[in-house]
Design an enzyme around this catalytic site. Structure first.
Site, PDB file in Angstrom:
ATOM      1  CB  CYS A  45      -0.925   0.006   1.215  1.00  0.00           C
ATOM      2  SG  CYS A  45      -0.080   0.183   2.800  1.00  0.00           S
ATOM      3  N   PRO A  46       0.335   2.419  -0.291  1.00  0.00           N
ATOM      4  CG  PRO A  46      -0.972   4.051  -1.381  1.00  0.00           C
ATOM      5  CD  PRO A  46      -1.052   2.691  -0.720  1.00  0.00           C
TER       6      PRO A  46
END
Length: 508
Positions: free
Chosen positions: A9-10
């Site tokens: 995920c970011p």
């Protein structure tokens, strides 16, 4: 069957590991084997190539570029956002089975696609608003490690200084120059150790705004944007523009680098464009504009915002705590949550921590409000098990630790399954928590850590009481909201007509 998967995920913190756990559980439930590679903030431990070669299919649950994607080339592949793995892992496993049976082979990685360097996920086909959010979130995700490391080290330094130097220790430790530590470090002195922690923390925290700006620019223009972004962010700190200046510098540096990279130049010059011309020109333009044009107005705005925050007290401070609490719970780790969190962390300067400023109360309110959504939902699964599915009850067990560790994303599985009831409930609970922390005047000098950094809190009883009250409010509202729906269904089934009303189904 045997599967391998990658989750990312970011921010590389909560979603990455929650998705991995969900995929592992879903594969076990379906009678398959799976090995998951988490490409998150905790580092990367690659799946052995022999395991990949023996796998029937691959699952990519990622919102950023998968590092080393070329290792999986030639395998049937299922690709999905990381949240789909959290909320629908069983479906992804079923898709992987179907892909393996059909023999659908993924295309090989594009040139450079196997890079194991920096990664971002920006959908260039998305709307302007979405891309702006993705650019900003990229900068925030790379900034967080500097915030956590620097802020906690500074806070520990001040805490040790208070033990070693009394009430004035936190002020005195800032006066010990780093040159003295280098030349005459005394391992028997508590103040020397406090100064060491403080100086290392200050060094790490000093990268906060440059990292934010540099990686916003990177998200916009790729690697050519890093140099102008970092330099613009450093200059934002120099001219006093702070966090706001860092955001402006990041966007400015990114777009300038992108513009320069599209210049048509002679073939002889094109080879030096990425390493010389683009960073040189883009850095000069970005830095020049930050100093000559943007520095003064951005500094003025930052000063006004800081002064306004410092002047808050009483009712206005409570209102701010409530608003920040609502923001923390609104999207549980998304852009709104990150705006509130970044607003709090960027106020944690060494001076603010030493002087016990209003910024420390803001940080306390934000962290406490971010803890109550998972904690409240975990409590609800204990109080009323019948209102939750078996997977939700399992998620509730993990939510205790996630909430205690200030990982608001622990509430996402519940919100995804029932957003109209869960999200308003956790927002109210977090708003109450933020307001109570502000009312009690609790202060927190650490930007992360949850319950594990409690020794760094001033006003511990009020802070813990606010978390308990917010947790109970959240749990009570969730149970109430779910019970209302349950009552409506039972009323429909037990209606005098002797059956289910027209328009109702048991599934509804």
């Amino acid at each position: 069957m045997k599967f391998v998967a990658v989750t990312s995920c970011p921010t590389g913190i909560a979603h990455t590991y929650m998705a991995a756990e969900a995929l592992e559980q879903a594969a076990r439930d379906a009678g398959h084997e799976i090995q998951v590679e988490t490409q998150g903030a905790g580092g990367l431990q690659e799946i052995p190539q022999a395991t990949i070669d023996a796998a029937d299919a691959v699952i990519f649950a990622a919102d950023v570029e998968v590092r080393g994607r070329d290792r999986f080339a030639g395998k049937p592949t299922v690709t999905a956002p990381v949240k789909k793995a959290i909320n629908g892992a069983a479906g992804l496993v079923a898709e992987a089975v179907e892909a393996a049976q059909s023999g659908t082979v993924s295309a090989p990685a594009a040139p450079g696609g196997g890079s194991r360097g920096l990664a971002t996920k920006v959908d260039h086909d998305a709307g302007v608003g979405t891309r702006v959010r993705q650019w900003l979130m990229t900068g925030v995700s790379y900034m967080i490690p500097f915030v956590a490391a620097g802020g906690i080290l500074i806070a520990f330094g001040f805490m040790l200084a208070r033990f070693a130097g009394g009430s004035d220790g936190a002020i005195e430790v800032t006066k010990i120059p780093i040159a003295d530590l280098i030349k005459h470090f005394d391992a028997t002195s508590g103040m020397q150790w406090a100064a060491l922690l403080f100086q290392v923390g200050v060094a790490a925290f000093g990268f906060l705004v440059p990292a934010l700006a540099g990686f916003i620019a990177f998200a916009i223009a790729d690697r050519p944007g890093i140099a102008p972004g970092f330099v613009g962010g450093a200059l934002a700190g120099t001219v006093g523009a702070g966090f706001l200046g860092g955001i402006v510098a990041g966007f400015l540096g990114g777009f300038v680098a992108l513009w320069v990279s599209r210049w048509r130049v002679p073939k002889a010059v094109s080879s030096i464009m990425p390493v010389v011309l683009i960073p040189l020109v883009a850095t000069l333009i970005t830095g020049g504009l930050m100093i000559v044009v943007l520095g003064r107005p951005l500094s003025w705005v930052t000063d006004k915002l800081t002064a306004g925050l410092d002047n808050m007290s009483g009712g206005s401070m409570i209102v701010l705590g409530v608003v920040l609490g609502l923001m923390m719970a609104f999207d549980m780790g998304g852009p709104v949550n990150k705006v509130a969190y970044t607003f709090a962390t960027t106020g944690l300067t060494a001076a603010a921590i030493a002087s016990h400023g209003t910024q420390l109360t803001v940080m306390a309110a934000v962290m406490a409000a971010g803890m109550t959504p998972p904690l409240g939902l975990a409590l609800a699964t204990v109080l009323r098990k019948d209102l939750f599915s078996e997977p939700e009850r399992e998620n509730g067990k993990a939510a205790w630790l996630l909430g205690a560790s200030f990982i608001t994303e622990g509430a996402i599985p519940f919100a995804a399954a029932d957003p109209l009831r869960v999200i308003p409930s956790i927002m109210v609970g977090s708003g109450v928590t933020g307001g109570l922390v502000a009312a009690f005047g609790s202060e927190l000098a650490a930007p992360h850590g949850g319950i594990w950094v409690t020794p760094l809190i001033n006003g511990i009883p009020g802070y813990l009481l606010a978390i308990v009250v917010g947790t109970v409010v959240t749990s009570g509202l969730v149970v109430m909201a779910k019970s209302v729906r349950r009552t409506e269904i039972l009323d429909a089934v037990d209606a005098p007509t002797g059956g289910v009303h027209a328009g109702h189904t048991v599934a509804a």
